[in-house]
Design a protein around this motif. Sequence first.
Motif, short mmCIF file in Angstrom:
data_model
loop_
_atom_site.label_atom_id
_atom_site.label_comp_id
_atom_site.label_asym_id
_atom_site.label_seq_id
_atom_site.Cartn_x
_atom_site.Cartn_y
_atom_site.Cartn_z
N TYR A 144 -56.42 57.32 -66.64
CA TYR A 144 -57.27 56.45 -65.82
C TYR A 144 -58.23 55.60 -66.67
O TYR A 144 -59.30 55.22 -66.21
CB TYR A 144 -58.03 57.29 -64.78
CG TYR A 144 -57.06 57.99 -63.85
CD1 TYR A 144 -56.25 57.25 -62.99
CD2 TYR A 144 -56.91 59.37 -63.87
CE1 TYR A 144 -55.33 57.87 -62.17
CE2 TYR A 144 -55.99 60.01 -63.05
CZ TYR A 144 -55.21 59.26 -62.20
OH TYR A 144 -54.29 59.88 -61.40
N ARG A 174 -56.28 62.00 -53.83
CA ARG A 174 -56.26 60.93 -54.83
C ARG A 174 -57.07 59.73 -54.35
O ARG A 174 -57.10 59.44 -53.16
CB ARG A 174 -54.83 60.47 -55.06
CG ARG A 174 -54.06 61.53 -55.79
CD ARG A 174 -52.61 61.35 -55.67
NE ARG A 174 -52.00 61.71 -56.93
CZ ARG A 174 -50.72 61.59 -57.16
NH1 ARG A 174 -49.94 61.09 -56.25
NH2 ARG A 174 -50.22 61.96 -58.30
N SER A 232 -52.52 56.30 -58.97
CA SER A 232 -52.32 57.68 -59.36
C SER A 232 -50.84 58.00 -59.49
O SER A 232 -50.43 58.72 -60.39
CB SER A 232 -52.94 58.62 -58.33
OG SER A 232 -54.28 58.28 -58.15
N GLY A 240 -51.50 65.13 -58.46
CA GLY A 240 -52.58 65.29 -57.49
C GLY A 240 -53.11 66.71 -57.45
O GLY A 240 -53.93 67.06 -56.61
P1 ADP Z 1 -53.59 63.20 -60.40
O1 ADP Z 1 -52.39 63.95 -60.78
O2 ADP Z 1 -53.35 62.24 -59.27
O3 ADP Z 1 -54.25 62.57 -61.57
P2 ADP Z 1 -55.91 64.98 -60.21
O4 ADP Z 1 -56.17 66.12 -59.30
O5 ADP Z 1 -55.90 65.27 -61.68
O6 ADP Z 1 -54.54 64.32 -59.75
O7 ADP Z 1 -56.98 63.86 -59.92
C1 ADP Z 1 -57.21 63.47 -58.58
C2 ADP Z 1 -57.59 62.01 -58.50
O8 ADP Z 1 -58.88 61.81 -59.10
C3 ADP Z 1 -56.66 61.07 -59.28
O9 ADP Z 1 -55.56 60.69 -58.49
C4 ADP Z 1 -57.57 59.90 -59.58
O10 ADP Z 1 -57.63 59.05 -58.46
C5 ADP Z 1 -58.93 60.55 -59.75
N1 ADP Z 1 -59.29 60.81 -61.17
C6 ADP Z 1 -59.15 61.97 -61.85
N2 ADP Z 1 -59.61 61.87 -63.11
C7 ADP Z 1 -60.07 60.61 -63.24
C8 ADP Z 1 -60.70 59.87 -64.31
N3 ADP Z 1 -60.93 60.41 -65.51
N4 ADP Z 1 -61.05 58.57 -64.06
C9 ADP Z 1 -60.84 58.01 -62.84
N5 ADP Z 1 -60.25 58.64 -61.81
C10 ADP Z 1 -59.87 59.93 -61.99
#
Ligand code: ADP
Length: 271
Positions: free
Chosen positions: A161, A208, A214, A221
């Motif tokens: 991200y 998400r 994502s 997720g």
């Molecule tokens: P994913 O597999 O979709 O990355 P996560 O549970 O790790 O699932 O994260 C959930 C959501 O949080 C992501 O889909 C993203 O929208 C947001 N997210 C997570 N980490 C970050 C980050 N470092 N910067 C921006 N958005 C983030």
Amino acid sequence: NPAATLSLRLIPYSENLWLLVARDVSRLLQLEQMRRDFVANVSHELRTPLTVVHGYLDMLDPSEHPDWAPMLAEMQRQSQRMTQLVEDLLMLSRLESQDSLPGEETVAMSSMLATLKREALALSQNRHEIAMEDLAGVDLWGSNKELHSAFSNLVSNAIRYTPAGGSIRIRFRPEAGGMARGVVLEVIDSGYGIPAAHLPRITERFYRVSTSRSRESGGTGLGLSIVKHVLNLHQARLEIASEVGRGSTFACHFGADRVRSRDQGYFDTLP
Ligand code: ADP
């Protein structure tokens, strides 16, 4: 029902009156257990067929049918994603069914941090600036495998991200009031950031912010759910600070009882 599980709530009613509300939540807990078992069983059953599909796909040589190459590449990418999803679901089911860690050990943090940096470099492929700050001589007490998967999820999110040209910092530091209060592992990125309205729900399964970004990023997720569960099992706390367009900081706060110093003398000086 003598085996019922009750949920009790005390609600202020008037100046000197309180209401005690008791609710039988046995059925809810039973349903929740059924949901967990179902997810665990399905994930387990999907593992073998997926391994077979993945294995055969790897054996197909695109040079024999050049016009199939893009389809084969996409099938490989999707089967890799499905495998990751199943592995994450299995891990989450295992974490949810545990009240405590099965085994605890000293987690060597300098080698943990070196591994995280290596993983970050491999994922980034030179598109980001990556920095690391160690806390010399300090280790954690907990489960190596679980902590690695939590930290590694945070690092992979930071890379996924953060647009090319951005920076990622992995920092292991004492708690603000000093090491006697515990230690913090932070993953700081200069990426897209998360709108404040999403923060309260961000650690929920499959939650998400932007589905398309994502999905493109290749995630499942489930990453932050795994992080939250692993930290809970270590009585640690996840703190998220984020600003849209500027970046995010994911901080894992560990209590002093989780800190192990290689220089034991330091602990002898603590009150
Ligand atoms: P994913 O597999 O979709 O990355 P996560 O549970 O790790 O699932 O994260 C959930 C959501 O949080 C992501 O889909 C993203 O929208 C947001 N997210 C997570 N980490 C970050 C980050 N470092 N910067 C921006 N958005 C983030």
